[in-house]
Design a protein around this motif. Structure first.
Motif, mmCIF file in Angstrom:
data_model
loop_
_atom_site.group_PDB
_atom_site.id
_atom_site.type_symbol
_atom_site.label_atom_id
_atom_site.label_comp_id
_atom_site.label_asym_id
_atom_site.label_seq_id
_atom_site.Cartn_x
_atom_site.Cartn_y
_atom_site.Cartn_z
ATOM 1 N N LEU A 34 26.310 49.415 36.075
ATOM 2 C CA LEU A 34 27.200 49.150 37.019
ATOM 3 C C LEU A 34 28.504 49.729 36.772
ATOM 4 N N ILE A 35 28.950 48.658 35.579
ATOM 5 C CA ILE A 35 30.168 49.000 34.776
ATOM 6 C C ILE A 35 30.554 50.720 34.595
ATOM 7 N N ASP A 45 40.739 55.381 39.351
ATOM 8 C CA ASP A 45 41.652 55.317 40.210
ATOM 9 C C ASP A 45 41.666 53.777 39.743
ATOM 10 N N THR A 46 42.855 52.811 39.912
ATOM 11 C CA THR A 46 42.470 50.963 39.640
ATOM 12 C C THR A 46 41.320 50.807 40.039
ATOM 13 N N ALA A 47 40.558 50.075 39.011
ATOM 14 C CA ALA A 47 39.982 49.654 39.355
ATOM 15 C C ALA A 47 40.272 47.599 38.980
ATOM 16 N N LEU A 48 41.200 47.467 38.248
ATOM 17 C CA LEU A 48 41.976 45.116 38.263
ATOM 18 C C LEU A 48 43.815 46.292 38.306
ATOM 19 N N PHE A 65 39.479 52.597 36.260
ATOM 20 C CA PHE A 65 38.138 52.412 36.037
ATOM 21 C C PHE A 65 37.373 52.690 34.337
ATOM 22 N N LEU A 66 37.970 53.917 34.334
ATOM 23 C CA LEU A 66 37.449 54.176 33.144
ATOM 24 C C LEU A 66 37.889 53.716 31.820
ATOM 25 N N GLN A 67 38.914 52.825 31.764
ATOM 26 C CA GLN A 67 39.375 51.769 30.886
ATOM 27 C C GLN A 67 39.085 50.631 30.632
ATOM 28 N N SER A 270 32.340 44.044 44.094
ATOM 29 C CA SER A 270 33.400 45.124 44.629
ATOM 30 C C SER A 270 33.339 46.172 44.255
ATOM 31 N N LEU A 271 33.886 46.075 42.369
ATOM 32 C CA LEU A 271 33.431 46.576 41.760
ATOM 33 C C LEU A 271 32.949 48.081 42.469
ATOM 34 N N PHE A 272 31.304 48.119 41.983
ATOM 35 C CA PHE A 272 30.682 48.962 41.903
ATOM 36 C C PHE A 272 30.643 49.494 42.811
ATOM 37 N N ALA A 273 30.871 49.312 44.263
ATOM 38 C CA ALA A 273 31.127 50.137 45.714
ATOM 39 C C ALA A 273 32.861 50.702 45.603
ATOM 40 N N GLY A 274 33.769 50.565 44.163
ATOM 41 C CA GLY A 274 34.791 51.341 44.176
ATOM 42 C C GLY A 274 35.960 50.545 44.532
ATOM 43 N N ARG A 275 36.298 49.637 44.750
ATOM 44 C CA ARG A 275 37.626 48.934 45.246
ATOM 45 C C ARG A 275 38.247 48.288 44.344
ATOM 46 N N SER A 276 40.136 47.743 44.357
ATOM 47 C CA SER A 276 40.051 47.388 43.560
ATOM 48 C C SER A 276 40.583 46.292 43.573
ATOM 49 N N LEU A 277 40.315 45.258 42.623
ATOM 50 C CA LEU A 277 40.419 44.011 42.439
ATOM 51 C C LEU A 277 42.377 43.606 41.999
ATOM 52 N N VAL A 278 42.736 43.394 43.044
ATOM 53 C CA VAL A 278 43.748 42.355 42.414
ATOM 54 C C VAL A 278 44.032 41.221 42.227
#
Length: 618
Positions: A34-35, A45-48, A65-67, A270-278
């Protein structure tokens, strides 16, 4: 209908959807996949985005996401270098941090991640770590959290399997070395590891254990649920599919990462859906800045949806949006404990946003049922079952099904499917968990209507759910029962407008013994191992209510608690009333309230509106 789970509205839709093989729709089988999949699709893009204080205008610390994938792989390689094998537990005693994500998913790639609530008492943490035979602990040092570090000191002394402590702290700081325990700086150590591939040649199978989650039980000991890679991977893909129509957006995260809701639905799914977690501070919703600034953050990050528990929605209801433009907000996902319909309606009306109230638990890897949308779900329902699982309402006799219930008939909620956990770590805990060795008994009661919508009506197992946190009554009853004056101690959940339930205790005294409520309260504060479990109220009774076969009748104690809290709430508004509580098969806890003076109906209704009890004013 679109070929995604987002548009499953009827039982017929589910059947049609399931005609396509599950593995064709949801092919990933472990959390590392998944990751890595996220990193390949969303790259820079921003993951976290981590907000240390959540103050207005604060610049967040961003992780792409790459980091994220690189840090997860580096963390996994660090654990491998420390001797972690697939059967070894890695305990995480951490608040919400980017490093918590690295340790969660990196730990699962090479071993078993075991997130632990850092607010538990030290003795309870030690019990959990000894039950899992933890090999590595990831935590924070005294420079960040001195109280937590004092608990770590006890862990070092009392967990013989522990070999290494990794400290998430300032670079170079190992927070002091304990004799016999290797202590390293987490952040420094992962930077020394390769980020492109896992060391070694482990092939992760879908039935490999990925995580240990401690959960409330009825045994008085730590109850450890074993979740597999396949469990979490399935739910994450289904959740992303179910919410696909919302697209990609930033999502505020205040739920703790030691809880299944924060880890899965508001985490990896939510990460798998491409969303950024704040990540809204290490303390999440407990932070003094988070709730007051919540609507500002919604506007700043153009948040379409976020996850919360009913207690948080109740608190946010008191926070006006002011001049913040929150028109971007479409839906709130609510779970972990029952959502009262009056709170749902008040929130939706005030902020013009839909609340989607689902149903799940640790043992189902977060989800069992969810609404396709708030608009398509009948009032008071928690939605329909997930695709590719089975759910049944049945009358249960011991560990067998006596008969299946008809539509509208209340019974035990049973489930099986690719997301149901692999059982508890201690074999003794599995004895009452399974029906006919293949159905998981959720411990909840409910019914399904003709369209397959599920309605919850109560619990058959005696857990107390305080703000989404499960409390085993035995955590209260056993230490309270050891008081020299106590003959019998019974803990129950008292209805609460904010937390859903609060733990309270009823006791009877031994013949010839005397004590006071204050003395019993001090005894509980000193002996109850979990701070959240310390009873908010203790009542001394002359005798316990009993059934015809002389067993303690807990429903009557719940009725007494309901009557007390309603009278207490009304008296604070100078409203005189009489109350009679009972348990209704369809409505759950019911209270008939008779006001003694005219003209108080509106105030009484407003006062009791968010209490999770069906109120009838007469």
């Amino acid at each position: 209908m679109s070929d995604t789970a987002a548009n499953l509205k009827t039982a017929s839709d589910l059947t049609t959807f399931e005609a396509s093989p599950r593995m064709r729709r949801y092919p990933l089988t472990n959390t590392l996949e998944l990751i890595v999949s996220c990193s390949e699709r969303y790259r820079h893009d921003t993951a976290l985005e981590y907000l240390p204080t959540a103050a207005r205008g604060e610049t967040g610390i961003r992780v792409s996401f790459l980091q994220l994938a690189e840090r997860v792989i580096q963390t996994a390689n660090l654990f491998t270098s420390l001797g972690v094998r697939p059967e070894d537990a890695i305990s995480l005693l951490l608040p919400n941090l980017p490093e918590t994500h690295y340790a969660l998913w990196g730990g699962q790639a090479v071993g078993i991640a075991s997130p632990i609530n850092p607010f538990l008492e030290a003795g309870h943490i030690v019990e959990i770590m000894n039950a899992t035979r933890a090999k590595v602990l990831v935590t924070q040092g005294p420079g960040v959290d001195r109280e937590l570090w004092s608990k770590v000191g006890q862990v070092m002394e009392k967990v013989p399997t522990l070999e290494t402590v990794l400290v998430v702290d300032a670079p170079g700081d190992t927070a002091g070395v304990s004799t016999g325990i290797r202590t390293l700086n987490f952040n420094d150590s992962i930077t020394q590891q390769a980020a492109d591939a896992l060391a070694g040649d482990r092939a992760i199978n879908d039935n490999d254990i990925a995580a240990y989650f401690h959960t409330g039980g009825t045994t008085g000991r730590p109850k450890i649920a074993r979740l597999t890679h396949g469990n979490i991977a399935f739910v994450s893909q289904v959740y992303a599919d179910c919410t696909a129509e919302k697209g990609r957006y930033a999502m505020l995260c205040g739920l703790p990462l030691f809880h299944i809701f924060g880890t899965v639905a508001a985490g990896i799914a939510s990460l798998f859906a491409g969303r950024s977690l704040v990540i809204t501070t290490p303390q999440g919703f407990r932070s003094p800045n988070v709730l007051p600034n919540w609507w500002h953050l919604v506007e700043r990050y153009q948040v379409k949806s976020f996850a919360a528990v009913p207690a948080i929605l109740d608190a946010l209801l008191q926070m006006p949006a002011g001049d913040c433009d929150i028109g971007c907000l479409q839906e709130i996902t609510c779970g972990a404990s029952p959502l009262h319909e009056s709170l749902k309606q008040a929130f939706e009306n005030k902020f013009n946003v839909a609340i989607s109230n689902g149903y799940g638990m640790t043992e189902s890897s977060c989800l069992l049922a969810r609404p396709s949308s708030a608009a398509d779900t009948p009032p008071n329902s928690v939605g329909s079952r997930l695709p590719y699982m089975e759910m049944q309402i049945a009358h249960v006799d011991g560990n067998r099904r006596a008969r299946q219930c008809a539509a509208g008939e209340i019974g035990d909620i049973l489930a099986r499917g690719p997301h149901i956990f692999a059982g508890y770590l201690n074999p003794q805990d599995n004895a009452g968990a399974w029906v006919e060795e293949r159905w998981f008994n959720t411990g909840d009661m409910g019914y399904m209507d003709d369209d397959g919508f599920l309605y919850l009506t109560g619990r058959s197992k005696d857990l107390i759910i305080r703000g989404g946190h499960n409390i085993d009554p035995a955590l209260i009853e056993e230490p309270l029962g050891r008081h020299p004056a106590v003959a019998t101690a019974v803990a129950i959940g008292q209805p609460d407008a904010y937390a859903g339930e609060l733990p309270i205790a009823y006791v009877t005294l031994k013949a010839g013994h005397r004590t006071t409520v204050q003395a019993l309260d001090e005894h509980c504060k000193a002996t109850v191992s979990e701070r959240a479990a310390v009873p908010k109220r203790i009542v001394i009774l002359e005798k316990m209510p009993l059934t015809a076969v002389n067993k303690i009748y807990k429903p009557e104690l719940r009725n007494l608690a309901t009557e007390w809290v309603i009278l207490d709430m009304l008296s604070k508004k100078s409203i005189n009333a009489s109350v009679k509580a009972s348990m209704d098969t369809k409505l759950g806890q019911l209270a008939r309230v008779q006001l003694q003076e005219p003209g108080h109906n509106a105030l009484a209704r407003e006062t009791l509106a968010r209490l999770p009890v069906h109120i009838e004013l007469i």
